[in-house]
Structure formats: structure tokens, C-alpha cells
Design an enzyme around this catalytic site. Structure first.
Site, PDB file in Angstrom:
ATOM      1  N   ARG A   4       0.867  -1.324   0.090  1.00 25.26           N
ATOM      2  CA  ARG A   4      -0.014   0.029  -0.161  1.00 25.26           C
ATOM      3  C   ARG A   4       0.860   1.331  -0.028  1.00 25.26           C
ATOM      4  O   ARG A   4       2.133   1.336   0.307  1.00 25.26           O
ATOM      5  CB  ARG A   4      -1.026   0.082   1.330  1.00 25.26           C
ATOM      6  CG  ARG A   4      -0.053  -0.060   2.391  1.00 25.26           C
ATOM      7  CD  ARG A   4      -0.958   0.491   3.630  1.00 25.26           C
ATOM      8  NE  ARG A   4      -0.188   0.464   5.017  1.00 25.26           N
ATOM      9  CZ  ARG A   4       0.750   1.248   5.397  1.00 25.26           C
ATOM     10  NH1 ARG A   4       0.788   2.344   4.583  1.00 25.26           N
ATOM     11  NH2 ARG A   4       1.186   1.186   6.506  1.00 25.26           N
TER      12      ARG A   4
ATOM     13  N   ALA B 177      -7.966   2.471   8.392  1.00 22.32           N
ATOM     14  CA  ALA B 177      -8.093   2.375   9.798  1.00 22.32           C
ATOM     15  C   ALA B 177      -8.567   3.292  10.592  1.00 22.32           C
ATOM     16  O   ALA B 177      -7.888   4.397  10.537  1.00 22.32           O
ATOM     17  CB  ALA B 177      -6.438   1.844  10.163  1.00 22.32           C
TER      18      ALA B 177
ATOM     19  N   CYS C   8       2.365   7.407  10.362  1.00 22.20           N
ATOM     20  CA  CYS C   8       2.352   7.910   9.072  1.00 22.20           C
ATOM     21  C   CYS C   8       3.567   8.753   8.784  1.00 22.20           C
ATOM     22  O   CYS C   8       3.529   9.491   7.770  1.00 22.20           O
ATOM     23  CB  CYS C   8       1.079   8.489   8.673  1.00 22.20           C
ATOM     24  SG  CYS C   8      -0.359   7.253   8.848  1.00 22.20           S
TER      25      CYS C   8
END
Length: 244
Positions: free
Chosen positions: A75, A170, A186
Site C-alpha cells: 500500500r 484504519a 504515517c
């Protein structure tokens, strides 16, 4: 046009990848319609294509002591934490289908992410939590106000292969936010994370099941689909082939 919905409960990340791969193959062959998998994972760190292991702050020993697995994924995005109390969604869509905002032969991956964000923003609103997008920072964020900075409440990272999407989002419903200290979430070091449990003014507080119902309804709303729940993976994969 409809959207399949399958709740998988709490499963390992490896099992989630296995199921996701089966559903992706079925979608690529046109055997099933677009599908949303909703689930929960035990503690795991996932590394996206753009990730750096320097954003994992915990040592291998600390991760082992906490029974936290680490997986590299296809991803987009950087490092993300998944764990109990977090609703994970894998939307498996064919971007060539009849999707809102599609102007050419297929919807662009960024536009698809924007639609996911919209569905999650509606979900946060369902629980009394105003939220927003932030330019160049994928995901969903709470609103800033006064001395309070915006906080990340949902992370998003997708993969596209032959126009079919995988991985997804999420949404922090009621996770132990201390576990996010294992990473730089992130890759963003100047903002913190939060959850529906912390931000919602509602009583009783939102549950994972309620959040899942809201997400499913809002995916139907944003993607303009009727949501059809299936009970088991076998029921989905052995359904009558569809051209939608």
C-alpha cells in the site's frame, strides 16, 4: 449496483492479507461485485511503499515483548499501527466501474481515496465528531480550534493492481492510543492521533460494532450503492458471478 459487505471480526494481519488476495482475484475476474471487508487486527505495524523503518521508534525487543508483528505491504503511505479497538477496512473496488466523479475510463486512485475520506468524515459526524481532510496529508483529521491542533483519527493507504484496489483505511474507535508511541504515525511527527472514544460527546461511547455499521452505511451513501451483507467468505466467493 451493489456493494458486498463482509465482517471478518478480529483476525491476524497475515490472515487478512490472504483473504484480501482471494477477494481481489474474484473482483479482477468479475466474479464478484465491489466489496468492503471490515475487520480488526491484533497489534501490528505495517510499512507502506513510502515508509522508513526509522519511523518505528520501538526496538525489536520491545516489539517482541508487546507481541507486535511488523509487516511490509504494497500500500501507499508510511508506517501505521493496527490493533484492538481500531476498525480496519479493505475496500476492493474496480476503478473502471460506475463510480462517483469518474470522468474517464477509470477513477483515479487519489479520487478514490478522497471518496474513502468522505465516507469516514460522515462516520465521524454520526458520532458527533467534526472532522476534515488536510491538503497533502491523506486521512481524516479532527478540527483544530484555539490552541488545539487537529489530530488524526483515520489513516488511509491503498494499492491498485489492474485497476482493482486493495488495502484501505484504519479508523480509531477505541484503541489504546499509547501503542501509537511505538511509531511516528504515517511519518508525521508534528501531530498526534485520537479516537472516536476520546472525541465523541455521545453517551454511551461508540463501539466498534456501531462504527462498522456507520462505515458500511456511509460507503453505500458515498459510492451510491446498495450495501448487501454476506455472512461468510465462502458465501461471497461462491456467489453468482456479477458484471457490476
Amino acid at each position: 449496483m451493489h456493494l458486498n459487505l463482509l465482517h471478518l471480526g478480529r483476525i491476524s494481519y497475515a490472515e487478512g492479507l490472504r483473504i484480501q488476495a482471494e477477494v481481489v482475484v474474484a473482483r479482477k475476474t468479475g466474479h464478484i461485485a465491489d466489496t468492503l471487508l471490515l475487520l480488526e487486527h491484533p497489534p501490528v505495524l505495517t510499512l507502506g511503499r513510502n515508509s522508513s523503518r526509522t519511523n518505528i521508534l520501538a526496538t525489536d525487543t520491545e516489539l517482541a515483548q508487546k507481541h507486535v508483528e511488523v509487516h511490509e505491504t504494497k500500500r501507499g503511505g508510511d508506517v501505521t499501527y493496527h490493533g484492538p479497538g481500531q476498525l480496519v477496512g479493505y475496500p476492493i473496488f474496480d476503478l473502471r466501474g460506475d463510480l462517483p466523479g469518474k470522468k474517464g475510463p477509470h477513477l483515479g486512485p487519489v479520487d478514490f481515496v478522497r471518496l474513502i475520506e468522505e465516507a469516514l468524515i460522515f462516520t465521524c459526524k454520526d458520532f458527533g465528531v467534526p472532522s476534515q481532510r488536510i491538503c497533502k496529508r491523506t486521512g481524516v483529521w479532527t478540527l483544530a480550534g484555539g490552541q488545539v491542533q487537529e489530530k488524526k483519527i483515520a489513516a488511509i493507504g491503498i494499492h491498485v493492481s489492474q485497476f482493482v484496489t486493495s488495502h484501505g483505511f484504519a479508523l480509531n474507535v477505541s484503541p489504546d492510543l499509547r501503542d501509537f508511541s511505538l511509531i511516528v504515525p504515517c511519518g508525521i511527527s508534528d501531530r498526534t492521533v485520537t479516537s472516536l472514544e476520546l472525541e465523541s460527546p455521545q453517551t454511551p461511547l461508540p463501539t466498534l460494532a456501531q462504527a462498522a455499521d456507520s462505515v458500511a452505511a456511509n460507503f453505500g451513501r458515498v459510492f451510491q450503492r446498495q450495501v448487501l451483507a454476506v455472512e461468510m467468505l465462502e458465501e461471497l466467493l461462491h456467489s453468482v458471478p456479477t458484471v457490476s
